[in-house]
Scaffold this motif. Structure first.
Motif, mmCIF file in Angstrom:
data_model
loop_
_atom_site.group_PDB
_atom_site.id
_atom_site.type_symbol
_atom_site.label_atom_id
_atom_site.label_comp_id
_atom_site.label_asym_id
_atom_site.label_seq_id
_atom_site.Cartn_x
_atom_site.Cartn_y
_atom_site.Cartn_z
ATOM 1 N N HIS A 1 -111.589 -55.167 18.208
ATOM 2 C CA HIS A 1 -112.927 -55.589 17.786
ATOM 3 C C HIS A 1 -113.802 -54.389 17.439
ATOM 4 O O HIS A 1 -114.801 -54.530 16.727
ATOM 5 C CB HIS A 1 -113.599 -56.409 18.887
ATOM 6 C CG HIS A 1 -113.845 -55.655 20.151
ATOM 7 N ND1 HIS A 1 -112.829 -55.166 20.930
ATOM 8 C CD2 HIS A 1 -115.001 -55.293 20.766
ATOM 9 C CE1 HIS A 1 -113.349 -54.541 21.980
ATOM 10 N NE2 HIS A 1 -114.652 -54.611 21.910
ATOM 11 N N MET A 2 -113.417 -53.176 17.906
ATOM 12 C CA MET A 2 -114.119 -51.951 17.536
ATOM 13 C C MET A 2 -113.357 -51.202 16.442
ATOM 14 O O MET A 2 -113.629 -50.034 16.177
ATOM 15 C CB MET A 2 -114.276 -51.045 18.768
ATOM 16 C CG MET A 2 -115.002 -51.711 19.930
ATOM 17 S SD MET A 2 -116.615 -52.371 19.479
ATOM 18 C CE MET A 2 -117.468 -50.875 19.082
ATOM 19 N N LEU A 3 -112.388 -51.870 15.826
ATOM 20 C CA LEU A 3 -111.632 -51.330 14.702
ATOM 21 C C LEU A 3 -110.887 -50.050 15.081
ATOM 22 O O LEU A 3 -110.710 -49.147 14.264
ATOM 23 C CB LEU A 3 -112.542 -51.087 13.500
ATOM 24 C CG LEU A 3 -113.453 -52.272 13.113
ATOM 25 C CD1 LEU A 3 -114.299 -51.931 11.908
ATOM 26 C CD2 LEU A 3 -112.659 -53.533 12.892
ATOM 27 N N GLY A 4 -110.474 -49.974 16.358
ATOM 28 C CA GLY A 4 -109.661 -48.863 16.813
ATOM 29 C C GLY A 4 -110.409 -47.782 17.547
ATOM 30 O O GLY A 4 -109.799 -46.990 18.273
ATOM 31 N N TYR A 5 -111.730 -47.693 17.383
ATOM 32 C CA TYR A 5 -112.500 -46.646 18.052
ATOM 33 C C TYR A 5 -112.715 -47.037 19.511
ATOM 34 O O TYR A 5 -113.249 -48.106 19.803
ATOM 35 C CB TYR A 5 -113.843 -46.441 17.361
ATOM 36 C CG TYR A 5 -114.672 -45.335 17.971
ATOM 37 C CD1 TYR A 5 -114.334 -44.001 17.768
ATOM 38 C CD2 TYR A 5 -115.784 -45.623 18.746
ATOM 39 C CE1 TYR A 5 -115.080 -42.981 18.325
ATOM 40 C CE2 TYR A 5 -116.541 -44.614 19.307
ATOM 41 C CZ TYR A 5 -116.193 -43.299 19.091
ATOM 42 O OH TYR A 5 -116.938 -42.294 19.654
ATOM 43 N N ARG A 6 -112.343 -46.148 20.436
ATOM 44 C CA ARG A 6 -112.443 -46.467 21.853
ATOM 45 C C ARG A 6 -113.279 -45.449 22.627
ATOM 46 O O ARG A 6 -113.303 -45.461 23.852
ATOM 47 C CB ARG A 6 -111.044 -46.559 22.471
ATOM 48 C CG ARG A 6 -110.256 -45.268 22.454
ATOM 49 C CD ARG A 6 -108.804 -45.491 22.833
ATOM 50 N NE ARG A 6 -108.071 -44.253 23.057
ATOM 51 C CZ ARG A 6 -107.578 -43.492 22.101
ATOM 52 N NH1 ARG A 6 -107.749 -43.843 20.826
ATOM 53 N NH2 ARG A 6 -106.925 -42.384 22.396
ATOM 54 N N GLY A 7 -113.969 -44.567 21.912
ATOM 55 C CA GLY A 7 -114.825 -43.606 22.583
ATOM 56 C C GLY A 7 -116.190 -44.194 22.876
ATOM 57 O O GLY A 7 -116.577 -45.244 22.343
ATOM 58 N N HIS A 8 -116.953 -43.518 23.744
ATOM 59 C CA HIS A 8 -118.311 -43.958 24.024
ATOM 60 C C HIS A 8 -119.206 -43.562 22.862
ATOM 61 O O HIS A 8 -119.019 -42.527 22.229
ATOM 62 C CB HIS A 8 -118.822 -43.345 25.326
ATOM 63 C CG HIS A 8 -119.998 -44.071 25.899
ATOM 64 N ND1 HIS A 8 -121.267 -43.935 25.394
ATOM 65 C CD2 HIS A 8 -120.090 -44.957 26.919
ATOM 66 C CE1 HIS A 8 -122.099 -44.695 26.087
ATOM 67 N NE2 HIS A 8 -121.420 -45.324 27.020
ATOM 68 N N PHE A 9 -120.190 -44.395 22.584
ATOM 69 C CA PHE A 9 -121.014 -44.165 21.399
ATOM 70 C C PHE A 9 -122.049 -43.071 21.601
ATOM 71 O O PHE A 9 -122.562 -42.511 20.642
ATOM 72 C CB PHE A 9 -121.711 -45.469 20.989
ATOM 73 C CG PHE A 9 -120.827 -46.369 20.196
ATOM 74 C CD1 PHE A 9 -120.902 -46.397 18.832
ATOM 75 C CD2 PHE A 9 -119.892 -47.162 20.815
ATOM 76 C CE1 PHE A 9 -120.064 -47.204 18.086
ATOM 77 C CE2 PHE A 9 -119.051 -47.978 20.091
ATOM 78 C CZ PHE A 9 -119.138 -47.994 18.717
ATOM 79 N N SER A 10 -122.396 -42.770 22.832
ATOM 80 C CA SER A 10 -123.405 -41.761 23.094
ATOM 81 C C SER A 10 -122.914 -40.875 24.233
ATOM 82 O O SER A 10 -122.791 -41.338 25.366
ATOM 83 C CB SER A 10 -124.740 -42.417 23.472
ATOM 84 O OG SER A 10 -125.701 -41.450 23.831
ATOM 85 N N THR A 11 -122.614 -39.609 23.952
ATOM 86 C CA THR A 11 -122.112 -38.694 24.975
ATOM 87 C C THR A 11 -122.881 -37.375 24.899
ATOM 88 O O THR A 11 -123.391 -36.990 23.835
ATOM 89 C CB THR A 11 -120.614 -38.417 24.800
ATOM 90 O OG1 THR A 11 -120.381 -37.894 23.476
ATOM 91 C CG2 THR A 11 -119.797 -39.683 24.983
ATOM 92 N N ARG A 12 -122.970 -36.711 26.046
ATOM 93 C CA ARG A 12 -123.638 -35.418 26.121
ATOM 94 C C ARG A 12 -122.809 -34.485 27.002
ATOM 95 O O ARG A 12 -122.157 -34.938 27.951
ATOM 96 C CB ARG A 12 -125.038 -35.566 26.749
ATOM 97 C CG ARG A 12 -126.045 -36.221 25.843
ATOM 98 C CD ARG A 12 -127.258 -36.648 26.614
ATOM 99 N NE ARG A 12 -126.933 -37.651 27.612
ATOM 100 C CZ ARG A 12 -126.728 -38.940 27.356
ATOM 101 N NH1 ARG A 12 -126.816 -39.375 26.120
ATOM 102 N NH2 ARG A 12 -126.437 -39.778 28.327
#
Length: 459
Positions: free
Chosen positions: A375-386
């Protein structure tokens, strides 16, 4: 204003809540959730005990609350799930990004003098798609090509239309059969690894620029960053990042004199073009080499309290609350046995999801978990990282808010003033579902300015 409704049961329930004796307390709870559409409901008790004497100092119980429950905000970051909580998350992200640019929230103002770049890493092309191009305020034709020859599938890869900004065709391939759906999905899956390799390569190039070994770089320089992922309409992610150079002690210490903005920019350009991820779909096919796109946008940030850093912080924070909904996919996990044709998806996102399922069934790609993140089209990272030293975290900012709220409770008399010793807090909570009954949904929208009633908010 709340959305109009003709449901007589909802109107009756709303009137009952307005006339209930605990209306004022219910209204206070709804205000404190910030208008959350789908609050978490809990029951429980909190006891404050003097650690020296064991004497009970204060007791709170939800038995005195409306309906015997306490309503807490869901704290989601997704604007399409809860606009109110997403607004809070976006504001928190803005504060964290801005603090890393000009100081504040525990970050010294001296960071504004450190070399800082605003960077956009793009995805490569996987085939021509419908786009909206502008020049001088005028909308240009999409893909005008005179004498374009038909593609192998009989289509013409040309489009002379001047698309409006909200047309659904934007981002969709001119020829779906020619479009590299496998490459798009694999790039999304590899984006987080590409970023990690980019930061490693950037540190190596900075070490070379300073005449240092990579091991010794940490004693002279620290790389701090904050980034967000943005979905393009074609269904691939771009990364926007603020990257800052600090001294060995982080924000309080300046970087070495050789770490100039020009040196920093050159190192970023070299690192972005050098990194890649190699993925083989099947043993018999050539290895795919995935890289960042050719469009690399690097902008030095000149701070000084003006609007420039505020605009950058607001731009990055905007994408922290978005996901893949702009592509047309669903905001929930999609299971392999589901009928994609019955989900009402457009052809382009449906093909991307189907490709996630196809590639996810390949044994040697199992670690990418493409089926789980279809459902995320393959992207599994967090959208906001620091990075750890960029500024404080969302959790730290929320802790500051909790301490402020506690002090307000003490000032208004809802909590007693404790002595110098912190009391022992004994809390017992039980989960009691989430969401609001239909009457409280209408009341919540009226009190907090909500524009709609959540269809799945009934407990």
């Amino acid at each position: 204003m709340p959305a109009p409704t003709t449901d007589p049961h909802a109107i009756t329930a709303l009137i009952a809540r307005l006339n209930s004796p605990d209306y004022e307390r219910l209204a206070t709870q709804l205000h404190r959730t910030g208008g959350c559409r789908n609050p978490i409901n809990v029951r429980g008790t909190v006891i404050h005990v003097d650690p020296a004497t064991g004497r009970r100092l204060h007791t709170y119980t939800t038995h005195t609350e409306p309906g015997g429950i306490l309503r807490l905000p869901c704290k989601t970051r997704r604007a399409n799930r809860c606009p109110a909580c997403a607004t809070t998350y976006r504001a928190d992200t803005y504060q964290l990004i801005r603090a890393g640019l000009i100081g504040g929230k525990g970050v010294p103002p001296s960071v504004s003098t450190h070399p800082t770049l605003f960077l956009t890493l793009t995805a490569p092309s996987f085939g021509p798609v419908h786009t909206r191009r502008q020049h001088g305020g005028k909308t240009l034709p999409c893909h005008p090509r005179r004498g374009a020859k038909p593609c192998p599938h009989g289509g013409v890869l040309s489009c002379a239309a001047r698309h409006a900004s909200e047309e659904q065709v934007l981002g969709e391939p001119l020829c779906p059969e020619c479009y590299d759906y496998s490459g798009a999905v694999l790039f999304n899956a590899a984006a987080s690894l590409l970023w990690a390799r980019f930061t490693d390569a950037l540190r190596r190039r900075l070490a070379t620029a300073g005449g240092l070994s990579l091991r010794d770089l940490r004693n002279h320089l620290v790389l701090s960053f904050a980034k967000v992922a943005e979905y393009q309409r074609r269904g691939v992610v771009h990364l926007h990042a603020v990257i800052r150079l600090d001294g060995p002690d982080g924000p309080p210490s300046p970087p070495p004199v050789w770490a100039t903005t020009h040196t920093f920019t050159t190192a970023v350009q070299s690192a972005a073009s050098a990194v890649s991820v190699r993925i083989s779909t099947t043993p018999g096919e050539p290895v795919r080499v995935l890289r960042w796109g050719r469009q690399l946008d690097i902008r030095p940030i000149h701070t000084g309290g003006g609007t420039h850093e505020r605009n950058i912080a607001a731009y990055i924070a905007k994408y922290a609350t978005k996901a893949a909904e702009c592509v047309g996919t669903l905001d929930r996990r999609i299971y392999p046995l589901e009928n994609l044709d019955a989900l009402g998806l457009r052809d382009h996102p449906r093909r991307l999801i189907a490709e996630c399922f196809r590639l996810g069934n390949l044994p040697h790609l199992a670690e990418l978990r493409l089926t789980h993140w279809a459902h995320m089209l393959g992207y599994r990272g967090h959208f906001s990282t620091r990075s750890r030293r960029y500024s404080l975290t969302i959790g730290g900012l929320r802790a500051l808010r909790v301490r402020h709220a506690r002090q307000e409770e003490i000032n208004t008399g809802r909590l007693p003033t404790f002595g110098e010793d912190e009391p022992v807090v004994i809390a017992r909570w039980t989960y009691d579902g989430r969401g609001l009954p239909i009457g409280e949904q209408l009341l919540n929208a009226a009190l907090t300015g909500g524009s709609s009633v959540s269809p799945d908010g009934v407990r």
